[in-house]
Design a protein around this motif. Structure first.
Motif, mmCIF file in Angstrom:
data_model
loop_
_atom_site.group_PDB
_atom_site.id
_atom_site.type_symbol
_atom_site.label_atom_id
_atom_site.label_comp_id
_atom_site.label_asym_id
_atom_site.label_seq_id
_atom_site.Cartn_x
_atom_site.Cartn_y
_atom_site.Cartn_z
ATOM 1 N N ALA A 1 0.675 -1.175 0.066
ATOM 2 C CA ALA A 1 0.057 -0.012 0.148
ATOM 3 C C ALA A 1 0.833 1.220 -0.023
ATOM 4 C CB ALA A 1 -0.872 -0.025 1.120
ATOM 5 N N HIS A 2 2.111 1.287 0.396
ATOM 6 C CA HIS A 2 3.034 2.341 0.544
ATOM 7 C C HIS A 2 3.665 2.562 -0.702
ATOM 8 C CE1 HIS A 2 2.253 1.497 4.933
ATOM 9 N NE2 HIS A 2 2.498 2.606 5.000
ATOM 10 N N HIS A 3 3.973 3.970 -0.950
ATOM 11 C CA HIS A 3 4.660 4.103 -2.318
ATOM 12 C C HIS A 3 5.933 4.765 -1.908
ATOM 13 C CE1 HIS A 3 1.112 3.210 -4.370
ATOM 14 N NE2 HIS A 3 0.636 4.019 -3.674
ATOM 15 N N GLU B 1 4.090 7.915 6.020
ATOM 16 C CA GLU B 1 3.240 8.127 4.902
ATOM 17 C C GLU B 1 1.696 8.008 5.116
ATOM 18 O OE1 GLU B 1 2.998 6.134 0.691
ATOM 19 O OE2 GLU B 1 4.907 5.682 1.882
ATOM 20 N N VAL C 1 -1.415 6.823 3.544
ATOM 21 C CA VAL C 1 -1.693 6.082 2.294
ATOM 22 C C VAL C 1 -2.941 6.317 1.630
ATOM 23 C CG1 VAL C 1 -2.134 3.642 1.785
ATOM 24 C CG2 VAL C 1 -0.280 4.111 3.482
ATOM 25 N N CYS C 2 -4.016 6.450 2.352
ATOM 26 C CA CYS C 2 -5.323 6.652 1.412
ATOM 27 C C CYS C 2 -6.030 7.986 1.463
ATOM 28 C CB CYS C 2 -6.613 5.867 2.541
ATOM 29 S SG CYS C 2 -6.071 3.985 2.500
#
Length: 469
Positions: free
Chosen positions: A43-45, A51, A53-54
């Protein structure tokens, strides 16, 4: 840094970031372990701490809203994450939203530059050894090896690896002129609220479900959701046949409203029995939160509000939480944690963030603040803090440590909301005024209760908990 004398924090998300900062601010060394970028989360970039996420929003900013009150409590307690969010805020109406890149980058630099924080990039594959003071803040996407360790430590039934949460509504918003209290076949007390639907109402409701817009699943969730037969979305049940819901969560058999007449009159039962019944189960001990039984869903939140208000008795329902379908890991916290966020079986191990069963960014930060503060206090030989239940932080912590009314296995994640808090001494009918009264009591009890005194007991040379971002 000597790791033997430091607190281990697993995970540099929102909860882990806050926990590490509070520990260091108390003058205690911290070893902060984050698996990214060596081990990527689906889910992380980025490899940045905290961070988002959504979304980039921490929720409503106003303190007469549940999320806003939680933010204000954290400000008063010197939260690093919330002060950094304030610093990097972007226009978002009444919400606290941030520039994600600058927000996470700033926090990452603050952690890396702190002389008491050793920020180590590695995958934590095992639980900390017994006796070492540690905070588990690995989040809902805990890596498989650590998740397996959790299963062994807690018992397999106490870890959930797919979150299928039903919507929750405030009890006072249910129209009891339409709904009725009963249990199926009158077994036990009338523990459920039941919303009856006629054949026509059921047909309209099913049609709305079939045509409602779904929320897109992330790539890493699609395979799991496709084969997760044990907890299908309500809209999927609707697709599988006209009467599938009526033989599942909307089964009307055994439910009778005394207002319909004599339950022993067979002809009357045949003529007046509801075609389908939506049941709501009590979610909290006070009976102020009610869960729509079997209504896990992947509909967009706006669609949920529109469609679910077609159910008789829920036309004016106020939603505390909308349903979600996504991969998640969270603990059966009421079986495991105390109000200090310590594991009952191992008091040297604390948990924080979404893995404890709270929802929302601010709630994750709150758990990190409490777990970090208490971990530092354990190192310093001080008693851990229990937050007042009249505060939003205390109400959330009480919920995850004491749990819902459904018993073992019924616990599901919960966002901040006023229905978790103890009732006011006198009823306030106006909703905005009522929420304002909750806020005033919470902030008064936070400022004058046991927390300030406990903070004064921390060593004077710590640098305090209020260091600004």
């Amino acid at each position: 840094m000597s790791t033997a004398a430091s607190v281990l924090v697993v995970g540099a998300g929102l909860a882990g970031t806050e926990a590490a900062w509070q520990i260091a601010a108390a003058g205690v060394d911290v070893e902060l372990v984050e698996m990214r970028p060596l081990q990527r989360s689906p889910a992380h970039h980025s490899d940045q701490a905290a961070e988002l996420v959504c979304s980039n929003s921490f929720g409503a900013r106003s303190s007469d809203r549940a999320a806003g009150l939680l933010q204000e409590e954290l400000r008063r307690l010197g939260s690093l994450v919330i002060s950094t969010a304030d610093h990097h805020a972007v226009p978002a109406g009444g919400a606290l939203a941030v520039d994600r890149g600058h927000f996470s980058g700033d926090l990452t630099r603050r952690l890396a530059d702190h002389p008491r924080i050793q920020f180590r990039r590695a995958e934590q594959r095992q639980l900390p050894e017994e006796g070492r003071i540690a905070v588990l803040a690995s989040g809902p996407l805990t890596s498989d090896p650590l998740a397996e360790q959790l299963r062994a430590f807690t018992g397999r039934e106490d870890c959930h690896f797919f979150d299928a949460a039903s919507p929750i509504v405030q009890g006072e918003s249910i129209d009891m002129a339409v709904a009725f209290r009963a249990s199926r076949y009158d077994r036990g007390d009338a523990d459920y609220i039941n919303c009856p639907l006629s054949r026509e109402q059921y047909g309209a409701f099913r049609e709305a479900l079939l045509n409602a817009e779904q929320a897109p699943l992330k790539d890493f969730e699609q395979d799991t959701a496709r084969f997760f037969e044990g907890c299908l979305p309500i809209e999927e049940l609707a697709r599988r046949g006209e009467d599938t819901m009526r033989y599942g969560p909307l089964k009307p058999i055994g439910l009778w409203d005394p207002r319909w007449g004599d339950v022993n009159d067979r002809d009357l039962r045949r003529a007046r029995r509801a075609h389908a019944v939506v049941q709501l189960r009590q979610e909290d001990r006070a009976g102020r939160l009610w869960n729509l039984v079997g209504f896990q869903t992947n509909l967009r939140w706006g669609e949920q509000q529109r469609v679910l208000r077609l159910i008789p008795g829920l036309e004016r329902a106020e939603f505390v939480r909308f349903g979600v379908m996504h991969r998640n890991t969270f603990l059966e916290s009421p079986e495991l944690l105390s109000p200090t966020l310590q594991f009952r079986r191992r008091p040297s191990l604390l948990a924080a963030g979404q893995i404890t069963g709270t929802e929302g960014y601010a709630a994750a930060v709150a758990g990190g603040w409490l777990a970090g503060t208490n971990a530092a206090r354990l190192v310093l030989g001080l008693e851990p803090i229990v937050l007042p239940r009249t505060t939003m932080m205390g109400a959330l912590t009480h919920f995850v440590s004491e749990g819902s009314a459904g018993g073992k296995g019924s616990f599901q994640p919960m966002p901040p909301n006023f229905a978790l808090m103890p009732p006011l001494p006198e009823r306030v009918r106006d909703k905005r005024a009522r929420y304002g009264s909750y806020r005033d009591r919470a902030l008064r009890d936070l400022d004058t209760g046991p927390v300030p005194a406990a903070m004064r007991s921390m060593p004077a040379a710590t640098g305090g908990h209020g260091e600004a971002a």
